[in-house]
Design a protein around this motif. Structure first.
Motif, mmCIF file in Angstrom:
data_model
loop_
_atom_site.group_PDB
_atom_site.id
_atom_site.type_symbol
_atom_site.label_atom_id
_atom_site.label_comp_id
_atom_site.label_asym_id
_atom_site.label_seq_id
_atom_site.Cartn_x
_atom_site.Cartn_y
_atom_site.Cartn_z
ATOM 1 N N PHE A 102 46.806 45.745 38.313
ATOM 2 C CA PHE A 102 46.962 44.295 38.431
ATOM 3 C C PHE A 102 45.868 43.705 39.304
ATOM 4 C CE2 PHE A 102 48.425 40.631 40.811
ATOM 5 C CZ PHE A 102 48.857 39.785 39.806
ATOM 6 N N GLY A 103 45.628 44.322 40.445
ATOM 7 C CA GLY A 103 44.619 43.802 41.362
ATOM 8 C C GLY A 103 43.232 43.814 40.768
ATOM 9 N N VAL A 108 40.655 40.870 41.821
ATOM 10 C CA VAL A 108 39.259 41.165 42.190
ATOM 11 C C VAL A 108 38.269 40.201 41.537
ATOM 12 C CG1 VAL A 108 37.416 42.889 42.055
ATOM 13 C CG2 VAL A 108 39.704 43.585 42.755
ATOM 14 N N PRO A 109 38.432 39.817 40.263
ATOM 15 C CA PRO A 109 37.482 38.864 39.673
ATOM 16 C C PRO A 109 37.436 37.497 40.370
ATOM 17 C CG PRO A 109 38.696 40.002 37.949
ATOM 18 C CD PRO A 109 39.366 40.359 39.245
ATOM 19 N N LEU A 110 38.429 37.201 41.209
ATOM 20 C CA LEU A 110 38.460 35.920 41.910
ATOM 21 C C LEU A 110 37.686 35.959 43.228
ATOM 22 C CD1 LEU A 110 42.271 35.116 41.514
ATOM 23 C CD2 LEU A 110 40.409 34.611 39.930
ATOM 24 N N LEU A 111 37.195 37.138 43.610
ATOM 25 C CA LEU A 111 36.582 37.312 44.924
ATOM 26 C C LEU A 111 35.406 36.368 45.172
ATOM 27 C CD1 LEU A 111 36.472 41.093 45.907
ATOM 28 C CD2 LEU A 111 37.200 39.177 47.327
ATOM 29 N N SER A 112 34.520 36.255 44.205
ATOM 30 C CA SER A 112 33.318 35.430 44.410
ATOM 31 C C SER A 112 33.680 33.989 44.729
ATOM 32 C CB SER A 112 32.414 35.491 43.170
ATOM 33 O OG SER A 112 31.883 36.779 43.008
ATOM 34 N N ASP A 113 34.581 33.425 43.936
ATOM 35 C CA ASP A 113 34.994 32.034 44.151
ATOM 36 C C ASP A 113 35.711 31.884 45.489
ATOM 37 O OD1 ASP A 113 35.427 29.358 43.691
ATOM 38 O OD2 ASP A 113 37.216 29.668 42.466
ATOM 39 N N PHE A 114 36.575 32.837 45.802
ATOM 40 C CA PHE A 114 37.333 32.753 47.050
ATOM 41 C C PHE A 114 36.404 32.834 48.264
ATOM 42 C CE2 PHE A 114 39.855 34.763 50.471
ATOM 43 C CZ PHE A 114 40.855 33.804 50.609
ATOM 44 N N LEU A 115 35.469 33.778 48.244
ATOM 45 C CA LEU A 115 34.566 33.939 49.382
ATOM 46 C C LEU A 115 33.549 32.808 49.478
ATOM 47 C CD1 LEU A 115 33.945 37.794 49.345
ATOM 48 C CD2 LEU A 115 35.473 36.468 50.807
ATOM 49 N N GLN A 116 33.241 32.184 48.360
ATOM 50 C CA GLN A 116 32.362 31.013 48.411
ATOM 51 C C GLN A 116 33.051 29.860 49.126
ATOM 52 O OE1 GLN A 116 31.036 29.686 44.556
ATOM 53 N NE2 GLN A 116 29.359 28.480 45.412
ATOM 54 N N VAL A 288 47.220 32.213 49.820
ATOM 55 C CA VAL A 288 48.427 31.908 49.048
ATOM 56 C C VAL A 288 48.176 30.708 48.132
ATOM 57 C CG1 VAL A 288 50.811 31.090 49.197
ATOM 58 C CG2 VAL A 288 50.019 32.913 50.729
ATOM 59 N N ASP A 289 47.623 29.641 48.676
ATOM 60 C CA ASP A 289 47.357 28.439 47.877
ATOM 61 C C ASP A 289 46.361 28.728 46.756
ATOM 62 O OD1 ASP A 289 49.072 27.039 49.506
ATOM 63 O OD2 ASP A 289 47.487 26.129 50.718
ATOM 64 N N PHE A 290 45.351 29.548 47.054
ATOM 65 C CA PHE A 290 44.320 29.878 46.074
ATOM 66 C C PHE A 290 44.920 30.635 44.893
ATOM 67 C CE2 PHE A 290 40.990 32.675 44.398
ATOM 68 C CZ PHE A 290 39.934 31.800 44.225
ATOM 69 N N ILE A 291 45.762 31.634 45.182
ATOM 70 C CA ILE A 291 46.359 32.432 44.113
ATOM 71 C C ILE A 291 47.346 31.602 43.295
ATOM 72 C CG2 ILE A 291 47.829 34.420 43.616
ATOM 73 C CD1 ILE A 291 44.966 35.122 44.441
ATOM 74 N N VAL A 292 48.165 30.799 43.957
ATOM 75 C CA VAL A 292 49.123 29.953 43.245
ATOM 76 C C VAL A 292 48.395 28.980 42.315
ATOM 77 C CG1 VAL A 292 50.831 28.111 43.535
ATOM 78 C CG2 VAL A 292 50.941 30.145 44.980
ATOM 79 N N GLU A 293 47.314 28.390 42.794
ATOM 80 C CA GLU A 293 46.544 27.459 41.979
ATOM 81 C C GLU A 293 45.909 28.175 40.787
ATOM 82 O OE1 GLU A 293 44.489 24.284 40.335
ATOM 83 O OE2 GLU A 293 46.263 24.399 41.626
ATOM 84 N N HIS A 294 45.404 29.380 41.001
ATOM 85 C CA HIS A 294 44.802 30.135 39.897
ATOM 86 C C HIS A 294 45.837 30.451 38.826
ATOM 87 C CE1 HIS A 294 42.286 32.987 37.755
ATOM 88 N NE2 HIS A 294 43.280 33.876 37.830
ATOM 89 N N PHE A 295 47.031 30.877 39.222
ATOM 90 C CA PHE A 295 48.091 31.166 38.250
ATOM 91 C C PHE A 295 48.438 29.909 37.459
ATOM 92 C CE2 PHE A 295 48.500 35.312 39.817
ATOM 93 C CZ PHE A 295 49.453 36.002 39.077
#
Length: 307
Positions: A102-103, A108-116, A288-295
């Motif tokens: 799952f991860g 993991v594909p969200l890492l670039s956007d999150f770290l930016q 938490v907000d980032f993951i909820v928004e992505h879903f």
């Protein structure tokens, strides 16, 4: 005034039940943790732990002191973490637990956007197909499903946790396709062991009318990892029961097909877990907000549903 380091060493030792495990979580030596606790005991004038070569047990005074300070320590640490940020931005090490497949597929594909967005956050992500003790192991958050909510932890629902029966199309080249659950007894099963118990859990199948039936597959093989089970199913070795997040990629690229698509297993809810604190650290809150928004954006709740 007792130092924060001494109190934290005491609290972590009480949680872990040993100085060595507390030292590992605090990135200190066992000697340093023991020295801090001994100093705290000396200053307070009470013994907080009963020590032996095999165990570390709280005294009555230790239990009382732990109840008094543990909540305040968490609040203070959260406040410090929120203030100790780079240019007012969330910062610090973000320790997250999630399932391996799952991860790798969804997080993991969200890492670039999150770290930016949050360059001062340092991901410390653990990929395990197991249930972790968030508080005792020091995780900021965890993503998973199908288990009870532990004390001191809250959950943010992300999607339904459904399991579906899957197989390779060529598996049915010389076999009848099962139409009803009773037909499964004539087919080979690729079953998954629980990483916690080592046992194969007997989930009931259900349909839209909420009728329930047992899964009667013959045990051909067992796996401890859902992606490995998908790969085995892809080889035409049997029918596997797989959670939708793990099965989705294989279903969308047609390497696997749903078997009896009117039937599924209700495992519960896929959730994002984090500790129940009045002042949630900024690094955890933005994750938490980032993951909820992505879903929400990717409509993953709908895609992970079995119907």
């Amino acid at each position: 005034m007792e130092s924060m380091s001494s109190i934290e060493c005491f609290v972590r030792s009480a949680e872990a039940g040993s100085f060595s495990e507390a030292a590992r979580r605090l990135s200190l030596t066992s000697a340093a943790v023991g020295k801090n606790v001994a100093k705290l005991e000396s200053n307070l004038g009470v013994r907080l732990f009963q020590r032996s070569t095999r165990s570390l047990k709280l005294t009555e005074a230790g239990e009382l002191f732990l109840a008094e300070v543990s909540g305040g320590l968490a609040t203070i640490q959260s406040a410090v973490a929120n203030m100790a940020s780079a240019d007012g931005q969330p910062a610090g090490t973000l320790k997250i637990s999630m399932g391996t497949g799952f991860g790798r597929t969804y997080i993991v594909p969200l890492l670039s956007d999150f770290l930016q967005r949050y360059p001062a956050i340092v991901p410390d992500w653990h990929f395990d197909n197991r249930r972790v003790d968030m508080v005792a192991e020091g995780f900021d958050a965890a993503i998973g499903g199908g288990f009870d909510l532990p004390p001191g932890v809250v959950a943010r629902a992300l999607a339904p946790a459904h399991g579906v029966l899957v197989a390779a199309p060529h598996y049915f080249a010389d076999r009848p396709i099962p139409k009803v659950p009773e037909d499964l007894s004539q087919h080979d099963g690729i079953l998954i062991r629980s990483p916690q118990t080592g046992r194969i859990r007997s989930w009931p199948l259900r349909n839209h009318a909420n009728e329930q039936m047992p899964i009667l597959l013959r045990t051909r093989m067992t796996m401890s990892d859902p992606d490995a089970a998908c790969e085995a199913a892809q080889l035409g070795l049997g029918i596997a029961l797989i959670s939708m997040p793990n099965a989705l990629h294989y279903l969308e690229n047609k390497k696997l097909i749903r078997v009896m698509p009117d039937w599924y297993v209700d495992i519960g809810t896929l959730s994002l877990y984090f500790t129940a604190q009045k002042l949630l650290p900024a690094k955890t809150r933005v994750f938490v907000d980032f993951i909820v928004e992505h879903f929400r954006k990717e409509k993953l709740a709908k895609r992970f549903s079995a119907f």
